[in-house]
Scaffold this motif. Structure first.
Motif, PDB file in Angstrom:
ATOM      1  N   VAL A 295       0.842  -1.205   0.000  1.00 49.23           N
ATOM      2  CA  VAL A 295       0.000   0.000   0.000  1.00 49.23           C
ATOM      3  C   VAL A 295       0.876   1.254   0.000  1.00 49.23           C
ATOM      4  O   VAL A 295       0.652   2.181  -0.783  1.00 49.23           O
ATOM      5  N   PRO A 407      -8.600   9.371   4.450  1.00 45.99           N
ATOM      6  CA  PRO A 407      -8.436   8.612   3.201  1.00 45.99           C
ATOM      7  C   PRO A 407      -7.500   7.419   3.367  1.00 45.99           C
ATOM      8  O   PRO A 407      -7.631   6.426   2.659  1.00 45.99           O
ATOM      9  N   LEU A 408      -6.562   7.500   4.316  1.00 46.79           N
ATOM     10  CA  LEU A 408      -5.613   6.404   4.508  1.00 46.79           C
ATOM     11  C   LEU A 408      -6.337   5.090   4.809  1.00 46.79           C
ATOM     12  O   LEU A 408      -5.945   4.030   4.314  1.00 46.79           O
ATOM     13  N   TYR A 411      -7.476   3.653   1.674  1.00 44.90           N
ATOM     14  CA  TYR A 411      -6.344   3.147   0.897  1.00 44.90           C
ATOM     15  C   TYR A 411      -5.930   1.753   1.392  1.00 44.90           C
ATOM     16  O   TYR A 411      -5.557   0.887   0.603  1.00 44.90           O
ATOM     17  N   LEU A 412      -5.965   1.569   2.725  1.00 46.36           N
ATOM     18  CA  LEU A 412      -5.480   0.312   3.306  1.00 46.36           C
ATOM     19  C   LEU A 412      -6.342  -0.887   2.885  1.00 46.36           C
ATOM     20  O   LEU A 412      -5.876  -2.014   2.871  1.00 46.36           O
TER      21      LEU A 412
ATOM     22  N   GLN B  30      -4.596  14.929   6.499  1.00 46.10           N
ATOM     23  CA  GLN B  30      -4.784  13.725   5.673  1.00 46.10           C
ATOM     24  C   GLN B  30      -3.492  13.335   4.987  1.00 46.10           C
ATOM     25  O   GLN B  30      -3.081  12.170   5.007  1.00 46.10           O
ATOM     26  N   ILE B  34      -0.955  10.018   5.486  1.00 46.24           N
ATOM     27  CA  ILE B  34      -0.526   9.144   4.379  1.00 46.24           C
ATOM     28  C   ILE B  34       1.006   9.067   4.352  1.00 46.24           C
ATOM     29  O   ILE B  34       1.583   7.986   4.263  1.00 46.24           O
ATOM     30  N   HIS B  37       2.335   6.838   6.981  1.00 45.50           N
ATOM     31  CA  HIS B  37       2.250   5.417   6.627  1.00 45.50           C
ATOM     32  C   HIS B  37       3.372   5.043   5.658  1.00 45.50           C
ATOM     33  O   HIS B  37       4.004   3.991   5.790  1.00 45.50           O
TER      34      HIS B  37
END
Lengths: 468, 97
Positions: A295, A407-408, A411-412, B30, B34, B37
């Motif tokens: 991802v 949004p993450l 995405y995951l 946001q 991301i 991550h």
């Protein structure tokens, strides 16, 4: 009704291309408009004119095929689900459309999608909501949500979608239809509006594995207009379709069955694996150790390519242009601000950031190297197995509007589909039972099969054996 | 990859995107989440690993250079937001010295 059944009826003169189109138009009016919302537009008159000249002896003769709204069809809209292209009319046919026509098919209908194929719910379309025909309070998945929903709703016989990180397979899974992403390079991308050029691939969404094979047969092959299309010969995808799985080795990647999978998804996918074992396949546990990084890798590479590809939307040559700009720079910035929705803006900013000079090595260059590790995982595994089995998505379709502000998290949920794009492998989603989830009853889900590069024939053969 | 901070307005300007204050406020956390991550990639050892730009590398493939009829001027202008005399019209680009 499947393509195979309709073709039999057409050749027996029990129906006609015009009758099929007229019936579909009636079903779109009755069930799609104001309800499912899979179609952004459709042009019955143009399709009927084309149907009058159809050669029924061709493999797809007289079969209407619904087209995702990011694939160009001469004279028809190509909005990509975006306000930016709301009034765009295609000046040419994509290669897949030319090939479908050459096989006798009739492009009919423009299907809703997440804006520029960015999303997995079709909620990112700027032009309307598409509902899941199995439960209208839920998403159809995405980004090819309109294509999947129409096939599930029987308002389309079959459809084309595009898949950059799961955009054919995940909506197919959520809607209970077949969705095939071919190997990178197997199908020409000429005329597909570019999102992430090293990942994008066009493929069919259908009611049966055999139908997916029929469409792939028509659209696969080299194209001088796409330098990434491969010269490899196109095999006969129907020949081995019923050969079964006896003696084949199928790998179960342990990383794809960890926590986070809904128990109903796990139970149904395991039942499908047992069924293939009962048919003589040998099931072996395998490991794809870099899965957890897929991802992150994807959400560097895909936005980077998108930020570059979407720089063409400047308000000059086509698409939305802001009124009364102070100068040319203001025209660019205002046109893009007004024309793009939030998810597209997020990805353009993210992509621009990871490509900027101070961060290029830390993000983009590193993600490309991890992409190599992910690709090698598959190369190693395919030395000992014929294909890989897994779920398509961790859960069935969620409720509309339930994505939240992060949004993450969305995405995951792409975790199981993304790696096939990064590695360029063919993968299919086929219906795999139903389960109850989050207050919803009997929601469909999919089994994913991933095969080695250009092994679509084997992929379809296994899918056919697993099809219930 | 220790920099999780992203100057959203600055990067948006590089991408020729004008953002509202609300959009900047929404995108900031946001995008940082991301990037947070994505930071996991920095823990992997990628020394000696070649980058993959395309899953199936095809290099320098050229099609045969055969003249053919291309799209007409009318077709190419058909989607232009503003046109005059067979050309696309844009705001003044060059300023007087």
């Amino acid at each position: 009704m499947t393509i195979t059944t309709l073709r039999r009826q057409l050749l027996a003169w029990e129906t006609s291309p015009a009758a099929i189109l007229t019936k579909l138009a009636g079903e779109i009016a009755a069930r799609d408009q104001g309800r499912t919302g899979a179609y952004l537009s459709h042009h019955l008159d143009t399709a009927l004119a084309e149907a009058a000249n159809t050669d029924l002896s061709l493999p797809l003769g007289g079969i209407p095929i619904a087209i995702k709204d990011n694939i160009n069809v001469l004279g028809q809209p190509c909005t990509c689900g975006s306000k930016f292209l709301e009034n765009f009319i295609s000046p040419y046919d994509a290669t897949v459309i030319r090939k479908l026509r050459a096989a006798g098919a009739i492009p009919f209908g423009r299907m809703n999608q997440d804006e520029f194929a960015m999303g997995s719910s079709t909620e990112n379309s700027a032009l309307g909501i598409t509902r899941n025909p199995h439960d209208p309070t839920r998403i159809p998945g995405g980004s090819s949500g309109g294509s999947a929903a129409a096939v599930a709703d029987h308002t389309a016989i079959a459809a084309l979608g595009s898949d950059t990180g799961g955009s054919i397979r995940q909506p197919a899974s959520h809607c209970g239809v077949v969705g095939l992403k071919p190997s990178y390079g197997r199908v020409s991308r000429y005329g597909l509006v570019a999102f992430a050029s090293s990942l994008d691939q066009i493929g069919p969404l259908t009611q049966s594995v055999e139908d997916a094979a029929l469409i792939l047969q028509a659209i696969a092959g080299p194209d001088p207009l796409d330098s990434t299309s491969l010269d490899a010969p196109v095999p006969d995808y129907l020949r081995a379709l019923n050969a079964g799985v006896k003696g084949l080795k199928l790998g179960i990647p342990k990383e794809y069955f960890g926590e986070g999978i809904h128990p109903g998804v796990r139970k149904n996918v395991e039942a499908a694996i047992q069924s293939l074992a009962a048919q003589g396949a040998e099931i072996v546990e395998i490991s794809l150790p870099h899965t957890e990084h897929a991802v992150a890798t994807y959400y560097v590479i895909a936005p980077a390519e998108a930020s570059s590809n979407l720089s063409r939307y400047d308000g000059i040559r086509y698409g939305h242009r802001a009124a009364n700009p102070t100068d040319i720079l203001d025209l660019y910035k205002k046109s893009r601000e007004q024309g793009f929705g939030p998810e597209v803006k997020r990805r353009i900013i993210l992509g621009t950031y990871v490509l900027s000079s101070g961060y290029y090595d830390a993000y983009y260059s590193r993600a490309q190297k991890v992409r190599t590790l992910i690709r090698r995982d598959f190369e190693n595994v395919f030395k000992s197995v014929d294909a890989i089995l897994s779920p398509v998505a961790p859960t069935p379709a969620r409720k509309l509007g339930a994505a939240g502000a992060d949004p993450l998290q969305e995405y995951l949920s792409d975790i199981f589909t993304i790696a096939a794009n990064l590695a360029g492998l063919p993968a299919i989603s086929i219906p795999c039972g139903t389960t109850d989830f989050d207050g919803g009853k009997n929601l469909p889900l999919g089994l994913q099969i991933i095969a080695p590069h250009l092994a679509e024939a084997k992929l379809l053969q296994i899918a056919k054996a697993a099809e219930r | 990859m220790s920099h999780r901070h992203i100057d959203v307005r600055y990067v948006a300007n590089l991408a020729r995107l004008e953002l509202t204050a609300d959009e900047v406020a929404t995108f900031q956390p946001q995008l940082e989440a991301i990037l947070g991550h994505v930071e996991a990639l920095s823990k992997l050892d990628v020394s000696g690993i070649d980058p993959t730009a395309h899953a199936t590398a095809v290099f320098g493939k050229m099609r045969e250079d055969i003249p053919h009829v291309s799209l007409s001027q009318t077709a190419m202008l058909s989607n232009a937001p503003d046109q005059a005399q067979g050309q696309i019209r844009v705001p003044k680009v060059v300023t007087e010295a």
